[in-house]
Design a protein around this motif. Structure first.
Motif, PDB file in Angstrom:
ATOM      1  N   ARG A 262       0.856  -1.193   0.000  1.00 56.28           N
ATOM      2  CA  ARG A 262       0.000   0.000   0.000  1.00 56.28           C
ATOM      3  C   ARG A 262       0.882   1.230   0.000  1.00 56.28           C
ATOM      4  N   LYS A 263       0.344   2.335  -0.474  1.00 59.51           N
ATOM      5  CA  LYS A 263       1.043   3.610  -0.364  1.00 59.51           C
ATOM      6  C   LYS A 263       1.125   4.005   1.103  1.00 59.51           C
ATOM      7  N   VAL A 264       2.240   4.633   1.454  1.00 63.67           N
ATOM      8  CA  VAL A 264       2.490   4.968   2.856  1.00 63.67           C
ATOM      9  C   VAL A 264       2.858   6.447   2.991  1.00 63.67           C
ATOM     10  N   PHE A 265       2.273   7.080   4.014  1.00 59.02           N
ATOM     11  CA  PHE A 265       2.720   8.408   4.451  1.00 59.02           C
ATOM     12  C   PHE A 265       3.435   8.202   5.772  1.00 59.02           C
ATOM     13  N   LEU A 266       4.745   8.460   5.778  1.00 58.75           N
ATOM     14  CA  LEU A 266       5.573   8.149   6.942  1.00 58.75           C
ATOM     15  C   LEU A 266       6.118   9.424   7.566  1.00 58.75           C
ATOM     16  N   GLU A 267       5.876   9.590   8.868  1.00 52.52           N
ATOM     17  CA  GLU A 267       6.451  10.691   9.642  1.00 52.52           C
ATOM     18  C   GLU A 267       7.391  10.128  10.693  1.00 52.52           C
ATOM     19  N   LEU A 268       8.596  10.693  10.766  1.00 54.81           N
ATOM     20  CA  LEU A 268       9.583  10.258  11.741  1.00 54.81           C
ATOM     21  C   LEU A 268       9.961  11.397  12.671  1.00 54.81           C
ATOM     22  N   PHE A 269      10.054  11.100  13.964  1.00 53.20           N
ATOM     23  CA  PHE A 269      10.471  12.072  14.970  1.00 53.20           C
ATOM     24  C   PHE A 269      11.609  11.456  15.792  1.00 53.20           C
ATOM     25  N   VAL A 270      12.490  12.305  16.293  1.00 54.56           N
ATOM     26  CA  VAL A 270      13.620  11.824  17.088  1.00 54.56           C
ATOM     27  C   VAL A 270      13.465  12.322  18.523  1.00 54.56           C
ATOM     28  N   LYS A 271      13.565  11.395  19.471  1.00 52.71           N
ATOM     29  CA  LYS A 271      13.430  11.748  20.882  1.00 52.71           C
ATOM     30  C   LYS A 271      14.617  11.209  21.676  1.00 52.71           C
ATOM     31  N   VAL A 272      15.019  11.977  22.668  1.00 50.99           N
ATOM     32  CA  VAL A 272      16.167  11.608  23.503  1.00 50.99           C
ATOM     33  C   VAL A 272      15.669  11.013  24.819  1.00 50.99           C
ATOM     34  N   ARG A 273      16.118   9.797  25.094  1.00 54.35           N
ATOM     35  CA  ARG A 273      15.778   9.117  26.353  1.00 54.35           C
ATOM     36  C   ARG A 273      17.082   8.569  26.935  1.00 54.35           C
ATOM     37  N   PRO A 274      17.733   9.335  27.827  1.00 59.68           N
ATOM     38  CA  PRO A 274      19.020   8.898  28.380  1.00 59.68           C
ATOM     39  C   PRO A 274      18.928   7.507  29.033  1.00 59.68           C
ATOM     40  N   LYS A 275      19.914   6.690  28.722  1.00 56.34           N
ATOM     41  CA  LYS A 275      20.069   5.353  29.311  1.00 56.34           C
ATOM     42  C   LYS A 275      18.843   4.461  29.111  1.00 56.34           C
ATOM     43  N   TRP A 276      18.158   4.602  27.991  1.00 54.85           N
ATOM     44  CA  TRP A 276      16.962   3.787  27.775  1.00 54.85           C
ATOM     45  C   TRP A 276      17.291   2.290  27.742  1.00 54.85           C
TER      46      TRP A 276
END
Length: 289
Positions: A262-276
């Motif tokens: 299928r066609k895809v609309f993709l959104e990416l975000f970057v988050k910082v989580r120390p020592k995850w």
């Protein structure tokens, strides 16, 4: 009907994920030249008129350094517990004695087929020496030589697997390929591109969490967070002017579209989580239960 669970074990980069994909004829497990790409147990369900084999690709066996590694090794132990047969996979060019120690430490309670992988370009003499080395081991019932990448001798390996499986009723419907949801594989495909595009540090300190997977009339909307440990890593993921994350999104979107058709609309975000990687709460949130 032959039915059973077959778990694939081995060191990182032995070719376990490549073998699963080759046996299934589908890309279920992500692959990269970097070690420790696989973090989860991934099941592939191969069904035919005369058999149903549930293969499990497992993380490469390592000495844990973080809670994340402990979760990965728990996936290995879980695969040991319910297996009817073990495939012990190694790169034939790797140290045979070292692999022998690792396989003995598994303390298998089920039959095992020792699989010499990556035989393309290896002399018949060396393959014979490796066969002779492992044939004498008490945990080995049969030795096979294959190339998972080239799909060499896979029918013979499948025949060997079937010799060890019990008869029974299928566990899954005939058209099921896996027991994992589509959004899991979406996250894995994004993570695969992180392994492809970034240096040694970033892939091992990054996770992907799919926050939205909604099917619209004309396309599928996907929103995902890329989790890193430090602000400097966030900058590397984004790249100058967002160049790198756009490339990441473009590559991931193409593979996701091929996977779900299928066609895809993709959104990416970057988050910082120390020592995850060492925080139980974060690990559970990111799917490492």
């Amino acid at each position: 009907m032959k039915v059973g669970f077959v778990s694939i074990f081995g060191k990182p980069n032995a070719g376990k994920s490549t073998l699963l994909n080759a046996l299934m004829g589908e890309k279920l497990a992500i692959v990269s030249p970097k070690v420790q790409t696989t973090r989860h147990r991934i099941k592939g369900i191969l069904t035919s008129d005369g058999y149903q084999i549930i293969f499990s690709d497992t993380p490469g066996i390592i000495e844990p350094r973080y809670k994340l590694h402990e979760k990965m090794m728990q996936a290995v132990r879980n695969s040991l517990e319910d297996a009817d047969l073990a495939l012990l996979l190694l790169d034939i060019r790797d140290d045979w004695a070292e692999n022998d120690v690792l396989f003995q430490a598994l303390r298998l309670k089920v039959p095992a087929v020792l699989v010499l992988n990556k035989i393309d370009g290896v002399s018949a003499g060396k393959i014979g020496e490796a066969r002779d080395f492992f044939r004498t081991k008490s945990y080995v019932r049969e030795v096979m030589a294959i190339s998972a990448l080239k799909k060499t001798n896979l029918p013979e390996l499948l025949a060997a697997v079937l010799r060890f499986l019990p008869e029974g009723e299928p566990f899954f419907e005939g058209d099921d390929l896996t027991d994992l949801p589509t959004r899991f594989f979406v996250g894995e495909l994004i993570r695969e591109k992180i392994f492809l595009l970034y240096g040694d540090e970033i892939p091992y300190q990054a996770a992907v969490l799919v926050q939205e997977f909604s099917e619209k009339s004309t396309l599928t909307k996907i929103r995902a967070d890329i989790i890193v440990q430090r602000e400097t890593q966030k900058g590397i993921i984004l790249g100058e002017g967002g160049k790198m994350i756009r490339e990441l999104g473009s590559l991931a979107r193409k593979d996701i579209e091929a996977f779900i058709d299928r066609k895809v609309f993709l959104e990416l975000f970057v988050k910082v989580r120390p020592k995850w990687r060492d925080t139980e709460t974060f690990l559970k949130e990111y799917g490492y239960n």
